[in-house]
Motif scaffolding. Structure first.
Motif, PDB file in Angstrom:
ATOM      1  N   GLN A 344      25.510   7.330  43.223  1.00  0.00           N
ATOM      2  CA  GLN A 344      24.227   6.591  43.102  1.00  0.00           C
ATOM      3  C   GLN A 344      23.262   7.540  43.420  1.00  0.00           C
ATOM      4  N   ALA A 345      23.211   8.431  44.643  1.00  0.00           N
ATOM      5  CA  ALA A 345      22.118   9.428  44.767  1.00  0.00           C
ATOM      6  C   ALA A 345      21.792  10.341  43.704  1.00  0.00           C
ATOM      7  N   PHE A 346      23.067  10.956  43.366  1.00  0.00           N
ATOM      8  CA  PHE A 346      22.991  12.056  42.142  1.00  0.00           C
ATOM      9  C   PHE A 346      22.474  11.145  40.782  1.00  0.00           C
ATOM     10  N   ARG A 347      22.891  10.019  40.754  1.00  0.00           N
ATOM     11  CA  ARG A 347      22.120   9.407  39.425  1.00  0.00           C
ATOM     12  C   ARG A 347      20.897   9.271  39.570  1.00  0.00           C
ATOM     13  N   ALA A 348      20.441   8.788  40.882  1.00  0.00           N
ATOM     14  CA  ALA A 348      18.903   8.530  40.906  1.00  0.00           C
ATOM     15  C   ALA A 348      18.212   9.870  40.704  1.00  0.00           C
ATOM     16  N   LEU A 349      18.630  10.918  40.868  1.00  0.00           N
ATOM     17  CA  LEU A 349      17.866  12.363  40.877  1.00  0.00           C
ATOM     18  C   LEU A 349      18.048  12.568  39.255  1.00  0.00           C
ATOM     19  N   LEU A 350      18.950  12.356  38.583  1.00  0.00           N
ATOM     20  CA  LEU A 350      18.916  12.516  37.061  1.00  0.00           C
ATOM     21  C   LEU A 350      17.995  11.375  36.395  1.00  0.00           C
ATOM     22  N   ASN A 351      17.851  10.323  37.093  1.00  0.00           N
ATOM     23  CA  ASN A 351      16.835   9.292  36.697  1.00  0.00           C
ATOM     24  C   ASN A 351      15.565   9.802  36.591  1.00  0.00           C
ATOM     25  N   PHE A 352      15.111  10.398  37.856  1.00  0.00           N
ATOM     26  CA  PHE A 352      13.700  10.936  37.988  1.00  0.00           C
ATOM     27  C   PHE A 352      13.379  11.933  37.066  1.00  0.00           C
ATOM     28  N   GLN A 353      14.439  13.045  36.566  1.00  0.00           N
ATOM     29  CA  GLN A 353      14.230  13.944  35.936  1.00  0.00           C
ATOM     30  C   GLN A 353      13.833  13.393  34.337  1.00  0.00           C
ATOM     31  N   ALA A 354      14.669  12.197  33.877  1.00  0.00           N
ATOM     32  CA  ALA A 354      14.251  11.730  32.592  1.00  0.00           C
ATOM     33  C   ALA A 354      12.703  11.145  32.658  1.00  0.00           C
ATOM     34  N   ILE A 355      12.441  10.205  33.742  1.00  0.00           N
ATOM     35  CA  ILE A 355      11.336   9.796  33.764  1.00  0.00           C
ATOM     36  C   ILE A 355      10.123  10.807  33.554  1.00  0.00           C
ATOM     37  N   HIS A 356      10.324  12.067  34.411  1.00  0.00           N
ATOM     38  CA  HIS A 356       9.369  13.145  34.404  1.00  0.00           C
ATOM     39  C   HIS A 356       9.039  13.711  33.174  1.00  0.00           C
ATOM     40  N   HIS A 357      10.333  13.846  32.249  1.00  0.00           N
ATOM     41  CA  HIS A 357      10.163  14.427  30.753  1.00  0.00           C
ATOM     42  C   HIS A 357       9.932  13.318  29.797  1.00  0.00           C
ATOM     43  N   ALA A 358       9.522  12.230  30.212  1.00  0.00           N
ATOM     44  CA  ALA A 358       9.052  10.779  29.434  1.00  0.00           C
ATOM     45  C   ALA A 358      10.266  10.466  28.641  1.00  0.00           C
ATOM     46  N   ARG A 359      11.594  10.682  28.901  1.00  0.00           N
ATOM     47  CA  ARG A 359      12.831  10.046  28.097  1.00  0.00           C
ATOM     48  C   ARG A 359      13.176   8.819  28.624  1.00  0.00           C
ATOM     49  N   MET A 360      12.162   7.876  28.379  1.00  0.00           N
ATOM     50  CA  MET A 360      12.483   6.754  28.714  1.00  0.00           C
ATOM     51  C   MET A 360      13.772   5.833  27.981  1.00  0.00           C
ATOM     52  N   GLN A 361      13.942   6.407  26.873  1.00  0.00           N
ATOM     53  CA  GLN A 361      14.910   5.771  25.958  1.00  0.00           C
ATOM     54  C   GLN A 361      16.233   5.901  26.483  1.00  0.00           C
ATOM     55  N   LEU A 362      16.351   7.304  27.009  1.00  0.00           N
ATOM     56  CA  LEU A 362      17.518   7.824  27.704  1.00  0.00           C
ATOM     57  C   LEU A 362      18.094   7.048  28.723  1.00  0.00           C
ATOM     58  N   ILE A 363      17.063   6.612  29.827  1.00  0.00           N
ATOM     59  CA  ILE A 363      17.321   5.801  30.633  1.00  0.00           C
ATOM     60  C   ILE A 363      18.029   4.369  30.369  1.00  0.00           C
ATOM     61  N   GLY A 364      17.376   3.796  29.170  1.00  0.00           N
ATOM     62  CA  GLY A 364      17.790   2.546  28.824  1.00  0.00           C
ATOM     63  C   GLY A 364      19.533   2.717  28.154  1.00  0.00           C
ATOM     64  N   TRP A 365      19.554   3.926  27.626  1.00  0.00           N
ATOM     65  CA  TRP A 365      21.030   4.088  26.701  1.00  0.00           C
ATOM     66  C   TRP A 365      21.919   4.546  28.109  1.00  0.00           C
ATOM     67  N   ALA A 366      21.561   5.275  28.882  1.00  0.00           N
ATOM     68  CA  ALA A 366      22.520   5.658  30.027  1.00  0.00           C
ATOM     69  C   ALA A 366      23.218   4.215  30.679  1.00  0.00           C
ATOM     70  N   TYR A 367      22.028   3.573  30.951  1.00  0.00           N
ATOM     71  CA  TYR A 367      22.233   2.010  31.733  1.00  0.00           C
ATOM     72  C   TYR A 367      23.137   1.029  30.885  1.00  0.00           C
ATOM     73  N   ALA A 368      22.744   1.294  29.595  1.00  0.00           N
ATOM     74  CA  ALA A 368      23.614   0.225  28.579  1.00  0.00           C
ATOM     75  C   ALA A 368      25.039   0.769  28.796  1.00  0.00           C
ATOM     76  N   PHE A 369      25.315   2.062  28.623  1.00  0.00           N
ATOM     77  CA  PHE A 369      26.681   2.725  28.596  1.00  0.00           C
ATOM     78  C   PHE A 369      27.419   1.917  29.699  1.00  0.00           C
ATOM     79  N   GLY A 370      26.482   2.153  31.075  1.00  0.00           N
ATOM     80  CA  GLY A 370      27.216   1.937  32.260  1.00  0.00           C
ATOM     81  C   GLY A 370      27.304   0.187  32.444  1.00  0.00           C
ATOM     82  N   ALA A 371      26.540  -0.570  31.965  1.00  0.00           N
ATOM     83  CA  ALA A 371      26.720  -1.803  31.812  1.00  0.00           C
ATOM     84  C   ALA A 371      27.878  -2.183  31.072  1.00  0.00           C
TER      85      ALA A 371
END
Length: 413
Positions: A344-371
């Motif tokens: 979970q800690a490693f995933r949170a770091l990747l999450n921030f990087q996606a936010i920083h680069h404005a890849r908001m849709q990437l977060i949605g897709w990643a969590y959709a696959f997780g769900a």
């Protein structure tokens, strides 16, 4: 020799920076919240027993699926926008609060429908409906209010808001257990409902003077749908963490109760990690190039998570002594879950990087696959392997999210 002496003196003169201080403040409030949650789990588990406790947690678990959509995830946009444009923080909070009102009732109704579809019968229907609605309101507005203060880097207020709800809930349960000779699942649900509604009203009143309706003065965009990727991310996380409860309840409410205790203990043990992360995010958002600090701090977070997993694994056999013989299944579940915080800690770091680069849709897709991985795994494995199947599904969901974020990270370079 002179260099060695200079370095020694610099170490002695070192003082914690703002990140360390903010992390310490946040950790202090999180520890208070963890203490309240721990006592709540102990009180309910020992007072109700595994079966009745499983009924309560299975009902409340269904609220967590829908709660992220009350407010459309705009609390996260408040944090980002206000860190960039602090002069208009009240404007961003006002927009988010208005959408919270508009989405609250539909979210509560959706959660009630989900509970009716997922849970077995013979449950206290009216108390369950009120508790679900109150829980949706309380958790979603607490999140919004806390992010509102976090954006101002007021970590004392951020921590106090998050700790207030479990503290008030614990107080309500203590009064309940002192007032009644025998407490049922129905009575516990009413305690949750009254404390949740009371806290929501109090917090709303406290923050009512911090909004601004002059949206044209704000410099950061904040569309109603801009927070939906975060809603989907939290929804996927909640599915991963909570969907197993209704499925386990179909077999036995006792299994749901045992698994919930293991999860709550892992969550509470992870609070030092969460404190550092919550103090870190607003500081990183305010930096034009935060990647170096992200990598350096990330290694520390992952090392802490691994040490935490070892401590949890060693302490697991003590649980039946605290909770009673009906919670013996918790030991194995807790040891299985001990290493999840590292992922979970490693995933949170990747999450921030996606936010920083404005890849908001990437977060949605990643969590959709997780769900998807979580729901499929729980549905297929829990009927066969019980609690162990729920644990395996949880790890599979984390791996799916990390793989998606990592793959797109390398493609983006």
């Amino acid at each position: 020799m002179t260099r060695l002496l200079d370095r020694s003196l610099s170490i002695l003169q070192w003082r914690p920076g703002r990140l360390a201080r903010h992390g310490g403040v946040t950790l202090g409030w999180m520890l208070l919240r963890a203490a309240a949650q721990a006592v709540t789990v102990l009180l309910l588990a020992r007072g109700l027993g595994a079966t009745a406790y499983g009924q309560v947690v299975a009902i409340l678990a269904t609220t967590s699926f829908v709660a992220p959509f009350a407010g459309l995830g705009l609390s996260h946009i408040v944090l980002r926008n206000a860190a960039r444009d602090p002069a208009h923080e009240a404007v961003y909070f006002g927009i988010a609060r208005r959408w919270w009102w508009l989405t609250l009732a539909p979210s509560a109704m959706a959660a009630i429908v989900a509970a009716a579809m997922l849970l077995p019968g013979n449950l206290p229907t009216f108390a369950a409906c009120i508790a679900i609605a109150a829980e949706i309101a309380a958790t979603s507005f607490t999140e919004l209010g806390a992010r509102h203060r976090q954006a101002q880097q007021d970590m004392h207020a951020f921590g106090a808001i998050q700790a207030g709800l479990p503290l008030l809930r614990l107080l309500a349960l203590i009064v309940l257990f002192l007032s009644l000779h025998e407490v049922s699942a129905t009575a516990a649900l009413w305690a949750y409902a009254t404390s949740g509604l009371a806290y929501t009203g109090f917090l709303y009143w406290c923050l009512s003077a911090t909004t601004d309706t002059k949206t044209e003065t704000a410099s950061e965009a904040m569309a109603a749908t801009s927070g939906l990727p975060f809603s989907l991310a939290v929804f996927a996380s909640r599915l991963q963490a909570e969907f197993n409860k209704p499925v386990l309840a179909q077999t036995s409410f006792g299994l749901a109760g045992n698994y919930n205790v293991a999860q709550r203990l892992v969550d509470m043990a992870s609070l030092p990690l969460m404190a550092l992360q919550e103090a870190l995010w607003p500081r990183l958002h305010a930096q034009p190039d935060p990647m170096r600090q992200l990598r350096r701090t990330g290694l520390v977070l992952i090392a802490m998570a691994l040490a935490l997993g070892a401590a949890i694994w060693l302490a697991a056999p003590l649980l039946p002594l605290l909770l009673g013989g009906s919670f013996t299944d918790t030991v194995g579940a807790l040891r299985w879950l001990a290493w999840l915080p590292a992922l979970q800690a490693f995933r949170a770091l990747l999450n921030f990087q996606a936010i920083h680069h404005a890849r908001m849709q990437l977060i949605g897709w990643a969590y959709a696959f997780g769900a998807t991985a979580s729901v499929a795994g729980v549905s297929a494995l829990v009927p066969i392997f019980g609690i162990n199947g729920a644990v395996i599904a949880g790890y599979a969901a984390e791996v799916a999210m990390i793989a998606t974020l990592s793959r797109q990270k390398w493609r983006g370079k």
